[in-house]
Enzyme design. Structure first.
Site, PDB file in Angstrom:
ATOM      1  N   HIS A  37      41.513  50.385  31.370  1.00 39.84           N
ATOM      2  CA  HIS A  37      41.572  48.920  31.259  1.00 39.84           C
ATOM      3  C   HIS A  37      40.889  48.428  29.977  1.00 39.84           C
ATOM      4  CE1 HIS A  37      42.603  47.987  35.745  1.00 39.84           C
ATOM      5  NE2 HIS A  37      43.045  49.181  35.380  1.00 39.84           N
ATOM      6  N   GLU A  80      51.151  48.358  41.007  1.00 40.63           N
ATOM      7  CA  GLU A  80      49.881  48.890  41.505  1.00 40.63           C
ATOM      8  C   GLU A  80      48.714  48.061  41.012  1.00 40.63           C
ATOM      9  OE1 GLU A  80      46.123  50.803  41.706  1.00 40.63           O
ATOM     10  OE2 GLU A  80      47.160  50.491  39.787  1.00 40.63           O
ATOM     11  N   GLU A  81      48.774  47.620  39.763  1.00 44.72           N
ATOM     12  CA  GLU A  81      47.634  46.915  39.177  1.00 44.72           C
ATOM     13  C   GLU A  81      47.323  45.600  39.887  1.00 44.72           C
ATOM     14  OE1 GLU A  81      45.614  48.155  37.279  1.00 44.72           O
ATOM     15  OE2 GLU A  81      46.597  49.666  36.022  1.00 44.72           O
ATOM     16  N   ASP A 134      53.402  50.170  36.432  1.00 52.82           N
ATOM     17  CA  ASP A 134      53.133  48.900  35.756  1.00 52.82           C
ATOM     18  C   ASP A 134      51.988  48.979  34.759  1.00 52.82           C
ATOM     19  OD1 ASP A 134      51.539  49.293  38.062  1.00 52.82           O
ATOM     20  OD2 ASP A 134      51.005  47.179  38.135  1.00 52.82           O
TER      21      ASP A 134
END
Length: 388
Positions: free
Chosen positions: A359, A135-136, A77
């Protein structure tokens, strides 16, 4: 079989695959196109697979030699970030970006699966290639680790491109690598009054602010200074007008630690402090603590398998120390049931401008890391099934 040369021979298609996924990022539980790409590649490779948990995929390669079942996992993701890179493969999905390298992880694992399938005659046991969504948002592994398809896996491995490490280097160390990552939610309820008549109120804002301050004593006065822990209040919301004393304030935050004992203590102490401080101000408090993911703790034997794979391909000088991080990684859920290890793959290249942190809106990697990471995953696949 030379895993590095095999990976180098796939470099063009590996980069093309990564860039295609990068152009079309998808958020957690919405990775439909990514799943389609994975399935198309697996069909071309000739590997059987199952779609699981909505957008996840698990493929299996049966080696010709006896051995155990291992798993290798890649997350899929992306993040809700507007990309600001100026490159030909920039995100085409507004407001969504692969800013953590999951596009790289999928491309590397698919390429490793392709290479390993060509050499199944020298593979011991079986390899399950695990493509995990979400996962995020720290949800995907929790859904997948209890699947029946995971039950026979004896060791599991994961990897992450890492912009804190120079391209060409790796880190594989036993013990804690990521912290547990939990969220907490506190609602303080008081009594409203006119801002000019505070004596008629039970001020939820004053109470909440005191709770925020008191929570900082958990790490400064309650937890052993030699035991890392983090308690952060990230949001505070309350009040409706400058001249009205608020009757409700909501707080939320995150707690991080590496030790299960410290994790239990922090959860308990946040609740105790919040309740006691609220009472001292004549208010009431509701408290919820959500355990999102445990700490990621590398098993010693599995870590040695990864280290041996890196050394055999690149030499021991390319293994470097990387301090554990208080970031969270839901790969930890697999390690609750299965011994395994998590590898960091250096992807930073300052001269090429590939150095933004994960990020970040300009995150990108030196794509040589794709070849390096694929080679190590192949080497793990060739050797791990023989262990144990």
């Amino acid at each position: 079989m030379d895993a590095l040369n095999e990976a180098k021979s796939c470099e063009a298609s590996l980069i093309q695959l990564r860039r295609d996924i990068h152009r079309h990022p998808e958020l957690g539980w919405k990775e439909q196109r990514t799943q389609d790409v994975i399935c198309k590649e697996l069909d071309d490779i000739g590997l059987p697979y199952e779609k699981v948990c909505g957008t996840g995929v698990i493929a299996k390669l049966e080696g010709d030699l006896p051995g155990q079942v291992i798993g290798i996992r890649a997350d899929m993701d992306a993040l809700p970030i507007s990309e600001k890179n100026n490159c030909e493969y920039v995100s085409e999905n507004p407001g969504v970006m692969h800013a953590c390298g999951h596009d790289c992880h999928v491309a590397m694992l698919l390429t490793a699966a392709r290479i390993l399938t060509r050499h199944k005659d020298i593979i011991h046991g079986s390899i399950k290639f695990i493509f995990q969504p979400a996962e995020e948002i720290i949800e995907g592994a929790h859904e997948m680790y209890r699947l029946k398809q995971m039950a026979d896996i004896k060791r599991i491995f994961g990897a992450h491109v890492w912009n804190a490490l120079d391209v060409g280097t790796f880190s594989a160390e036993s013990g804690a690598r990521f912290a547990s990552a939990d969220n907490f939610y506190i609602t303080v309820r008081g009594t409203s009054a006119h801002g000019a008549q505070p004596h008629n109120s039970a001020d939820a804002i004053v109470s909440a602010c005191s709770i925020v301050g008191a929570l900082q004593t958990i790490t400064s006065r309650n937890v052993d200074p030699l035991e890392p822990a983090v308690v952060t209040v990230g949001t505070i919301e309350g009040g409706s007008s400058p001249n009205i004393i608020a009757n409700q304030v909501k707080l939320s935050g995150t707690a991080r630690s590496f030790s299960p004992r410290v994790r239990d203590f922090v959860e308990k102490r946040i609740g105790e402090i919040s309740s006691d401080v609220a009472k001292a101000y004549g208010t009431e408090c509701e408290y919820e603590y959500r355990r999102c993911t445990p700490a990621t703790i590398n098993d010693i034997a599995s870590t040695e398998i990864v280290r041996d794979a890196v050394i055999s391909l690149f030499g021991d000088a390319k293994l470097v120390h990387l301090e554990k991080t208080t970031g969270g990684e839901d790969f930890a859920w697999y390690l609750e049931d299965i011994p395994g290890a998590y590898l960091f793959i250096g992807s930073r290249n300052e001269k090429a401008g590939k150095y933004s942190p994960h990020h970040h809106e300009c995150f990108d990697i030196d794509e040589q890391a794709l070849v390096n990471g694929t080679a190590v995953l192949v080497q793990i696949g060739l050797t791990a099934g023989r262990e144990g």
